[in-house]
Write an enzyme that holds these catalytic residues in place. Sequence first.
Site, PDB file in Angstrom:
ATOM      1  N   HIS A 171       0.902  -1.117  -0.170  1.00 62.12           N
ATOM      2  CA  HIS A 171       0.030  -0.027  -0.017  1.00 62.12           C
ATOM      3  C   HIS A 171       0.769   1.289  -0.099  1.00 62.12           C
ATOM      4  O   HIS A 171       0.511   2.428   0.333  1.00 62.12           O
ATOM      5  CB  HIS A 171      -1.181   0.163   1.325  1.00 62.12           C
ATOM      6  CG  HIS A 171      -1.746  -1.506   1.346  1.00 62.12           C
ATOM      7  ND1 HIS A 171      -2.986  -1.627   0.958  1.00 62.12           N
ATOM      8  CD2 HIS A 171      -1.372  -2.271   2.167  1.00 62.12           C
ATOM      9  CE1 HIS A 171      -3.375  -2.705   1.368  1.00 62.12           C
ATOM     10  NE2 HIS A 171      -2.398  -3.334   1.759  1.00 62.12           N
ATOM     11  N   SER A 292      15.512  21.163 -16.640  1.00 65.13           N
ATOM     12  CA  SER A 292      14.364  21.870 -17.054  1.00 65.13           C
ATOM     13  C   SER A 292      14.642  23.139 -18.054  1.00 65.13           C
ATOM     14  O   SER A 292      15.677  23.774 -17.646  1.00 65.13           O
ATOM     15  CB  SER A 292      13.675  22.373 -15.645  1.00 65.13           C
ATOM     16  OG  SER A 292      12.713  23.357 -15.906  1.00 65.13           O
ATOM     17  N   LYS A 298      16.702  21.775 -11.749  1.00 72.44           N
ATOM     18  CA  LYS A 298      16.086  20.508 -11.894  1.00 72.44           C
ATOM     19  C   LYS A 298      16.846  19.178 -12.647  1.00 72.44           C
ATOM     20  O   LYS A 298      17.715  19.492 -13.397  1.00 72.44           O
ATOM     21  CB  LYS A 298      14.780  20.696 -12.850  1.00 72.44           C
ATOM     22  CG  LYS A 298      13.699  21.507 -12.133  1.00 72.44           C
ATOM     23  CD  LYS A 298      13.240  20.752 -10.914  1.00 72.44           C
ATOM     24  CE  LYS A 298      12.284  19.479 -11.284  1.00 72.44           C
ATOM     25  NZ  LYS A 298      11.052  19.837 -11.730  1.00 72.44           N
ATOM     26  N   GLU A 305       9.770   8.506 -16.826  1.00 76.50           N
ATOM     27  CA  GLU A 305       8.381   8.994 -16.958  1.00 76.50           C
ATOM     28  C   GLU A 305       7.626   8.534 -18.344  1.00 76.50           C
ATOM     29  O   GLU A 305       6.577   8.253 -18.459  1.00 76.50           O
ATOM     30  CB  GLU A 305       8.223  10.316 -16.780  1.00 76.50           C
ATOM     31  CG  GLU A 305       8.493  10.912 -15.672  1.00 76.50           C
ATOM     32  CD  GLU A 305       8.710  12.619 -15.744  1.00 76.50           C
ATOM     33  OE1 GLU A 305       7.603  13.151 -15.253  1.00 76.50           O
ATOM     34  OE2 GLU A 305       9.910  13.008 -15.988  1.00 76.50           O
ATOM     35  N   TYR A 332     -10.663 -13.305 -45.221  1.00 70.51           N
ATOM     36  CA  TYR A 332     -10.037 -11.976 -45.360  1.00 70.51           C
ATOM     37  C   TYR A 332     -10.763 -10.936 -45.476  1.00 70.51           C
ATOM     38  O   TYR A 332     -11.954 -10.880 -46.209  1.00 70.51           O
ATOM     39  CB  TYR A 332      -9.177 -12.009 -46.628  1.00 70.51           C
ATOM     40  CG  TYR A 332      -8.384 -10.821 -46.393  1.00 70.51           C
ATOM     41  CD1 TYR A 332      -7.232 -10.661 -45.998  1.00 70.51           C
ATOM     42  CD2 TYR A 332      -8.610  -9.770 -47.242  1.00 70.51           C
ATOM     43  CE1 TYR A 332      -6.414  -9.493 -45.769  1.00 70.51           C
ATOM     44  CE2 TYR A 332      -7.775  -8.450 -47.513  1.00 70.51           C
ATOM     45  CZ  TYR A 332      -6.790  -8.436 -46.708  1.00 70.51           C
ATOM     46  OH  TYR A 332      -6.080  -7.200 -46.435  1.00 70.51           O
TER      47      TYR A 332
HETATM   48  N1  ARG Z   1      -1.762  -4.540 -48.231  1.00 68.73           N
HETATM   49  C1  ARG Z   1      -2.685  -5.436 -47.677  1.00 68.73           C
HETATM   50  C2  ARG Z   1      -2.345  -5.705 -46.190  1.00 68.73           C
HETATM   51  O1  ARG Z   1      -1.156  -5.162 -45.650  1.00 68.73           O
HETATM   52  C3  ARG Z   1      -2.955  -6.599 -48.313  1.00 68.73           C
HETATM   53  C4  ARG Z   1      -3.714  -6.321 -49.638  1.00 68.73           C
HETATM   54  C5  ARG Z   1      -4.754  -7.357 -49.727  1.00 68.73           C
HETATM   55  N2  ARG Z   1      -5.670  -6.668 -50.525  1.00 68.73           N
HETATM   56  C6  ARG Z   1      -6.774  -7.569 -50.879  1.00 68.73           C
HETATM   57  N3  ARG Z   1      -7.555  -6.657 -51.681  1.00 68.73           N
HETATM   58  N4  ARG Z   1      -6.786  -8.543 -50.867  1.00 68.73           N
HETATM   59  O2  ARG Z   1      -2.725  -6.361 -45.439  1.00 68.73           O
END
Ligand code: ARG
Length: 481
Positions: A171, A292, A298, A305, A332
Amino acid sequence: MSDAPADAAGSRGQLWHGRFEVAPAAELVAFTESLSYDQRLLVDDVACSKAHVRGLHRGGLLTADELGALLGGLDAVEMEFRAGDLAFVESDEDVHTAIERRVTELVGPVGGKLHTGRSRNDQVATAFRHYLKRALADVAGRVLDLVDVLAARADQAGTGDDAAFLPGFTHLQQAQPVLLAHHLMAHAWALLRDVDRIGDCLGRIDVSPLGAGALAGSSLPLDPDGTAADAGFAARFENSLDATSDRDFAAETLFVLSLCAVHLSRMGEEVVLWTTEEFGFARLDDQYATGSSMLPQKKNPDIAELARGKAGRVIGDLAGFLATLKSLPLAYNRDLQEDKEPVFDALDTVRLALGAMAGLYRTLELRTDRMAQAASSPYAVATDLAEHLVAQGMPFREAHGVVGALVRESLDGGAPLPELVAASDHFGPEVQEWFVPGASARRRTTPGGAGPGPVTAQRARLAEQVTAARAAVAARLAVAP
Ligand code: ARG
């Protein structure tokens, strides 16, 4: 530009220009590009691309000549890049398209075979994992450098009769004296766990997504196992949808870096406290302190920090990226491009913080006289007194009450605690020596405790574990390009 026919002169625009009639808008290019920050993946992409084309050759998709031309082109691009001679063009969306464009300029139309059976979706995930393997091994090495500094300072603090000691706090109130070596190694163990976590994380990073294609694999005779091994990965992906959309590894990297940043922040906070006039436990070396602009007297702990302040930024990198991931449908999505900047930022920040904190701790003047003085309050012996009664058979709760009453009497204007203890029926003269400064710190004997015996044993275990961790990091770095 984008509707010009593909040629080797680099005038073909976007690599995906085929089904488009006009060139992309400037705003699209500016908003979607990643080349401005993903160039640091270039050597990794080249290494993985070389594994890819060797796989294509094994699958009969490239002749030996074509393979030789592509490998030569990839090497040439890497050399140009390392020499600072690789010129990017506006249609280079990211480092991956830039490499393919430049290889094609250098080797001619066969460059168009580089992307056979591959999508940028598996390509970018592969290159990023490849990069992280060496970047994280490098961070682990730097964490161990800081552990070494702490261990060396612990050795200086000693465990013998003249060992340095200071108040241990709970504490932020004085609790029991502890050896300074014990205190310093507390930070070392936390950092060693960071190294351990990096190792764990590296195990999951070490999986190649190459061969997953855009999302579904390929009808072509690719060899994901072979390309994974060739690019230095421990394994290949199991599921192409997962392989192209998984960024757990980036999130985990950010968590590991965040926790390391939190450890550095806690160490920073301690230095800020210790270097105050009021604590006076440490003085900063001039090289690692700032002045400072207005107050001539200082000497400020800016490194400490900023180690504290920048932890917020690294945690922000993690929190922001988790938000990016949380609603993405399989597989994706372009959102995933947002994986790189927070990870690079966190890596750079933690790397710099580690170096600065190592220098600061290496040169910090530890004022053991002030620490000893602060730890010499007779009340610090209270727990030893209670434990003495317990050793003689008194229930701990009762012992706590007996000693607590003596402490209260002393604090309420009575005699100093040693005198009250001397006058008490509960204690003999043998306990008086515990009031000698430092004596109490030396009484901790249990494993992992703060006294000389366990601290000496702890120091040996730390050395063993650092050696093992160094060997693991060296093995990781040895396989990285
Ligand atoms: N530049 C992209 C990345 O860094 C990859 C691009 C993939 N683009 C796509 N249309 N599948 O993730």
